[in-house]
Design an enzyme around this catalytic site. Structure first.
Site, PDB file in Angstrom:
ATOM      1  CG  LEU A  33      -1.851  -1.213   1.337  1.00  0.00           C
ATOM      2  CD1 LEU A  33      -2.728  -1.085   2.593  1.00  0.00           C
ATOM      3  CD2 LEU A  33      -2.720  -1.385   0.098  1.00  0.00           C
ATOM      4  CG  HIS A  37      -3.140   1.204  -2.337  1.00  0.00           C
ATOM      5  ND1 HIS A  37      -1.779   1.063  -2.472  1.00  0.00           N
ATOM      6  CD2 HIS A  37      -3.683   0.448  -3.317  1.00  0.00           C
ATOM      7  CE1 HIS A  37      -1.515   0.252  -3.476  1.00  0.00           C
ATOM      8  NE2 HIS A  37      -2.645  -0.131  -4.017  1.00  0.00           N
ATOM      9  CE  LYS A 149      -0.914   3.134 -10.925  1.00  0.00           C
ATOM     10  NZ  LYS A 149      -0.661   1.967 -11.805  1.00  0.00           N
TER      11      LYS A 149
END
Ligand code: PAF
Length: 288
Positions: A33, A37, A149
């Site tokens: 992460l 995130h 993304k």
């Protein structure tokens, strides 16, 4: 935060969280992460009473020569980060829990999964669609959040959710969250950690080249010319291979040769063994 790695425990935990008509948001991840995130997790809190995060490095979305074995796994560190964000549930199944012996099913989403990463990584989106469908069935969230993304992935998941009546009906159940970027514009990614310090500096050419291409398009240059200049720029800037640098419709992911008012530039390029992706809107909706 409750950490669960078995389906029967998951069902009990989800039922308890949902008691009293509470709602649940799911943030599916493969772990390792980063701030991108955590931004999804924070945004999830605006959409539901409780947030569940899944961490599962999904083998079926990696090709035979890809980085499945090297993909970073750091459950203890990830878990501490999620605890600090007051996440209610961490769903971290093993591979055999997700794909028990004899497992034989797969979901394939036509159209939006074709081209771009669908062409460069055959089978990738079948793996993504299948595991996300399973995660939705396992956790039964009211909403799920994904980073922009992976724009094509988001389009595939939205299409699948609509087609297969997953989650609640309505366009808002699958929420896309804008890409989180480093100070030099590089999109945050768990794969950025593969880059050497020199490669990390070179990687900033990716967002910079997309911006250059957007500026050229807005100045009236033809896409074919823009594309050629941009690809040269990346190769001169240290990228060793370009999988694609394309202009596509943001919703249908159909190929374009000029801005149609809903166009995005999509790029996947490699520095040494590391493959990076990025995308940005061309038009007035353009955001950093
Ligand atoms: O974007 C990712 O991290 C993965 O593709 C996902 C959506 C968690 C499915 O494995």
């Amino acid at each position: 935060m409750q950490t669960v790695s078995q389906l029967d425990m998951l069902r009990n935990t989800v039922s308890a969280l949902r008691a009293g008509e509470k709602t649940l948001a799911l943030v599916p991840t493969m772990g390792a992460l980063h701030e991108g995130h955590l931004t999804l997790v924070r945004e999830a809190k605006n959409h539901a009473d409780h947030v569940a995060v899944s961490i599962f490095v999904n083998p079926t979305q990696f090709g035979p020569n890809e980085d499945l074995d090297a993909y970073p796994r750091q459950l203890a560190e990830d878990s501490a980060m999620l605890e600090a964000e007051s996440v209610a549930l961490l769903w971290a199944p093993t591979v055999s829990e997700m794909y028990p012996d004899g497992y034989a099913s797969s979901i394939s989403v036509a159209g939006v999964s074709e081209g771009l990463c669908g062409a460069a990584r055959p089978g990738h989106f079948d793996g993504v669609a299948t595991v996300v469908c399973k995660l939705f069935n396992q956790v039964r969230p009211d909403v799920a959040l994904f980073g922009e993304k992976d724009w094509q992935q988001l389009a595939v998941i939205r299409r699948m959710a609509r087609d297969l009546d997953l989650i609640a009906p309505g366009a808002d159940a699958i929420i896309g969250v804008p890409t989180v970027r480093e100070a030099d514009g590089l999109a945050m990614s768990s794969r950025n950690r593969y880059l050497s310090p020199e490669q990390r500096q070179q990687a900033a050419a990716l967002p910079a080249t997309i911006e250059m291409a957007i500026a050229m398009l807005r100045d009236g240059h033809e896409w074919g010319h823009v594309q050629a200049v941009a690809e040269d720029e990346l190769l001169m800037g240290g990228f060793t291979q370009i999988d694609y640098f394309e202009l596509r419709d943001a919703d249908s992911i159909a190929t374009l040769d000029a801005d149609n008012g809903n166009a995005r530039i999509f790029v996947a390029a490699r520095i040494g063994g590391t493959r990076l992706i990025d995308n940005r809107a061309v038009g007035p909706t353009y955001v950093t």
